[in-house]
Design a protein around this motif. Structure first.
Motif, PDB file in Angstrom:
ATOM      1  N   ALA A 116       0.832  -1.204   0.000  1.00  0.00           N
ATOM      2  CA  ALA A 116       0.000   0.000   0.000  1.00  0.00           C
ATOM      3  C   ALA A 116       0.866   1.253   0.000  1.00  0.00           C
ATOM      4  CB  ALA A 116      -0.937   0.001   1.205  1.00  0.00           C
ATOM      5  N   ALA A 117       1.970   1.220   0.734  1.00  0.00           N
ATOM      6  CA  ALA A 117       2.889   2.365   0.742  1.00  0.00           C
ATOM      7  C   ALA A 117       3.458   2.606  -0.652  1.00  0.00           C
ATOM      8  CB  ALA A 117       4.008   2.126   1.748  1.00  0.00           C
ATOM      9  N   ALA A 118       3.813   1.521  -1.350  1.00  0.00           N
ATOM     10  CA  ALA A 118       4.337   1.670  -2.711  1.00  0.00           C
ATOM     11  C   ALA A 118       3.283   2.249  -3.645  1.00  0.00           C
ATOM     12  CB  ALA A 118       4.834   0.323  -3.229  1.00  0.00           C
ATOM     13  N   VAL A 119       2.038   1.809  -3.490  1.00  0.00           N
ATOM     14  CA  VAL A 119       0.959   2.352  -4.315  1.00  0.00           C
ATOM     15  C   VAL A 119       0.781   3.839  -4.037  1.00  0.00           C
ATOM     16  CG1 VAL A 119      -1.522   2.259  -4.777  1.00  0.00           C
ATOM     17  CG2 VAL A 119      -0.221   0.137  -4.538  1.00  0.00           C
ATOM     18  N   ARG A 120       0.783   4.225  -2.775  1.00  0.00           N
ATOM     19  CA  ARG A 120       0.654   5.649  -2.434  1.00  0.00           C
ATOM     20  C   ARG A 120       1.846   6.451  -2.955  1.00  0.00           C
ATOM     21  NH1 ARG A 120      -1.928   6.640   3.538  1.00  0.00           N
ATOM     22  NH2 ARG A 120      -3.749   5.253   3.343  1.00  0.00           N
ATOM     23  N   ARG A 121       3.014   5.856  -2.915  1.00  0.00           N
ATOM     24  CA  ARG A 121       4.232   6.562  -3.345  1.00  0.00           C
ATOM     25  C   ARG A 121       4.218   6.818  -4.847  1.00  0.00           C
ATOM     26  NH1 ARG A 121       7.172   3.633  -0.458  1.00  0.00           N
ATOM     27  NH2 ARG A 121       7.829   2.041  -1.948  1.00  0.00           N
ATOM     28  N   HIS A 122       3.781   5.839  -5.627  1.00  0.00           N
ATOM     29  CA  HIS A 122       3.889   5.933  -7.088  1.00  0.00           C
ATOM     30  C   HIS A 122       2.574   6.309  -7.775  1.00  0.00           C
ATOM     31  CE1 HIS A 122       7.988   4.599  -6.924  1.00  0.00           C
ATOM     32  NE2 HIS A 122       7.642   3.577  -6.168  1.00  0.00           N
ATOM     33  N   ARG A 123       1.451   6.174  -7.094  1.00  0.00           N
ATOM     34  CA  ARG A 123       0.150   6.660  -7.557  1.00  0.00           C
ATOM     35  C   ARG A 123      -0.207   6.145  -8.964  1.00  0.00           C
ATOM     36  NH1 ARG A 123      -1.016  10.452  -3.660  1.00  0.00           N
ATOM     37  NH2 ARG A 123      -2.623  11.587  -4.811  1.00  0.00           N
ATOM     38  N   PRO A 124      -0.225   4.831  -9.138  1.00  0.00           N
ATOM     39  CA  PRO A 124      -0.537   4.259 -10.458  1.00  0.00           C
ATOM     40  C   PRO A 124      -2.038   4.165 -10.708  1.00  0.00           C
ATOM     41  CG  PRO A 124      -0.147   2.502  -8.911  1.00  0.00           C
ATOM     42  CD  PRO A 124       0.085   3.788  -8.149  1.00  0.00           C
ATOM     43  N   GLU A 125      -2.382   4.091 -11.970  1.00  0.00           N
ATOM     44  CA  GLU A 125      -3.749   3.749 -12.360  1.00  0.00           C
ATOM     45  C   GLU A 125      -3.891   2.244 -12.573  1.00  0.00           C
ATOM     46  OE1 GLU A 125      -4.028   7.089 -15.603  1.00  0.00           O
ATOM     47  OE2 GLU A 125      -2.094   6.609 -14.695  1.00  0.00           O
ATOM     48  N   LEU A 126      -2.819   1.611 -13.023  1.00  0.00           N
ATOM     49  CA  LEU A 126      -2.787   0.168 -13.261  1.00  0.00           C
ATOM     50  C   LEU A 126      -1.751  -0.459 -12.336  1.00  0.00           C
ATOM     51  CD1 LEU A 126      -3.442  -2.387 -15.011  1.00  0.00           C
ATOM     52  CD2 LEU A 126      -1.595  -1.644 -16.534  1.00  0.00           C
ATOM     53  N   VAL A 127      -2.150  -1.519 -11.647  1.00  0.00           N
ATOM     54  CA  VAL A 127      -1.225  -2.284 -10.807  1.00  0.00           C
ATOM     55  C   VAL A 127      -1.116  -3.685 -11.400  1.00  0.00           C
ATOM     56  CG1 VAL A 127      -0.827  -3.296  -8.523  1.00  0.00           C
ATOM     57  CG2 VAL A 127      -1.699  -0.960  -8.726  1.00  0.00           C
ATOM     58  N   LEU A 128       0.116  -4.165 -11.520  1.00  0.00           N
ATOM     59  CA  LEU A 128       0.392  -5.485 -12.082  1.00  0.00           C
ATOM     60  C   LEU A 128       0.943  -6.403 -11.004  1.00  0.00           C
ATOM     61  CD1 LEU A 128       2.444  -4.202 -15.145  1.00  0.00           C
ATOM     62  CD2 LEU A 128       0.036  -4.848 -15.188  1.00  0.00           C
ATOM     63  N   THR A 129       0.632  -7.676 -11.101  1.00  0.00           N
ATOM     64  CA  THR A 129       1.267  -8.674 -10.255  1.00  0.00           C
ATOM     65  C   THR A 129       1.282  -9.999 -11.003  1.00  0.00           C
ATOM     66  OG1 THR A 129       1.409  -9.572  -7.997  1.00  0.00           O
ATOM     67  CG2 THR A 129      -0.799  -9.421  -8.987  1.00  0.00           C
ATOM     68  N   LEU A 130       1.780 -11.054 -10.344  1.00  0.00           N
ATOM     69  CA  LEU A 130       1.890 -12.373 -10.955  1.00  0.00           C
ATOM     70  C   LEU A 130       0.820 -13.289 -10.367  1.00  0.00           C
ATOM     71  CD1 LEU A 130       3.828 -13.836 -13.004  1.00  0.00           C
ATOM     72  CD2 LEU A 130       5.013 -14.752 -11.005  1.00  0.00           C
TER      73      LEU A 130
END
Length: 255
Positions: A116-130
């Motif tokens: 969540a911290a990384a999402v707040r830091r980079h503020r993406p519209e699309l998040v990717l994972t495996l």
């Protein structure tokens, strides 16, 4: 077994894959290990960065337990260097590591908070994972690290927008970000969307080949032939569901 974890039906397997959304400018990719993105979706990443989109990589571990013949204190820094070179090959300039311990990543509050911290830091519209599912589609069992990180990413994409979950992040200057519109899961056994693999395939091969130490420990094949066969074979296998076009596939979760 829950309905969500059942194997896809024949009808699901035959359904055409939809094109991935294109109306976004920033993506954040969060996976467990060095090489996860290169095996999963780097041809798509190359196409996106070519189009001027920003993609940031965040890895839960440094992959220090991934090579039997190398002690973790040697393996971790080596795999970090390989991952940075690999990201560069597909136009990704920023790579971060969360320093969870390779092989024993645990789903839980701590992992959700870090993502969540990384999402707040980079503020993406699309998040990717495996792939976060238990298997790779009725074949090999998935690893605990992939399952833990993938499921935590799906949850943390929502956590990041709620100021009352992890309020300490705001105290650290990381204000809530509720702008994630999709989470896309690469290498899922239940794909729904795809990206044309052809424009980025050569760079994807070079990107995977940067993990040479890992690949040489994994197989006796020529490393370049191994990388090309793996990526081209995977992309070709999706073509029947994407208008005959070799493709990188994703299971897309809108938010």
């Amino acid at each position: 077994m829950s309905e969500q974890e059942r194997e896809p039906t024949a009808r699901q397997e035959a359904a055409p894959l939809l094109p991935m959304p294109e109306d976004w400018s920033r993506a954040l990719a969060v996976v467990a290990h060095p090489d996860d993105l290169e095996y999963g979706c780097s041809a798509a990443v190359a196409a996106w960065t070519d189009a001027g989109r920003e993609v940031v990589y965040v890895l839960a571990t440094r992959g220090e337990a991934g090579i039997d013949g190398l002690a973790p204190e040697v393996c971790g820094p080596l795999r970090e260097r390989e991952q940075r070179a690999s990201a560069e090959a597909v136009g990704v300039r920023r790579v971060e590591f969360l320093d969870h311990r390779d092989g024993v990543v645990e789903y839980g509050v701590g992992l959700r908070r870090d993502i969540a911290a990384a999402v707040r830091r980079h503020r993406p519209e699309l998040v990717l994972t495996l792939n976060h599912r238990d298997t790779w589609g009725g074949g090999p069992w998935n690893t605990p690290d992939h399952v833990a990180v993938g499921r935590a990413v799906l949850d943390a994409a929502a956590d990041a927008g709620n100021r009352w979950i992890f309020p300490e992040l705001a105290e650290q200057g990381l204000e809530p970000w509720d702008g994630v519109r999709w989470v896309a899961v690469a290498a899922s056994p239940r794909p729904t969307h795809a990206v044309d693999a052809r424009p980025g395939l050569e760079r994807a091969v070079r990107s995977l080949l940067e993990h040479r130490t890992y690949i040489e420990a994994l197989t006796d094949e020529d490393p370049e032939a191994y990388c090309r066969d793996f990526l081209a074979g995977g992309a070709g296998g999706a073509a029947a569901r994407f208008g005959g076009v070799p493709a990188v596939t994703f299971e897309l979760f809108p938010r």
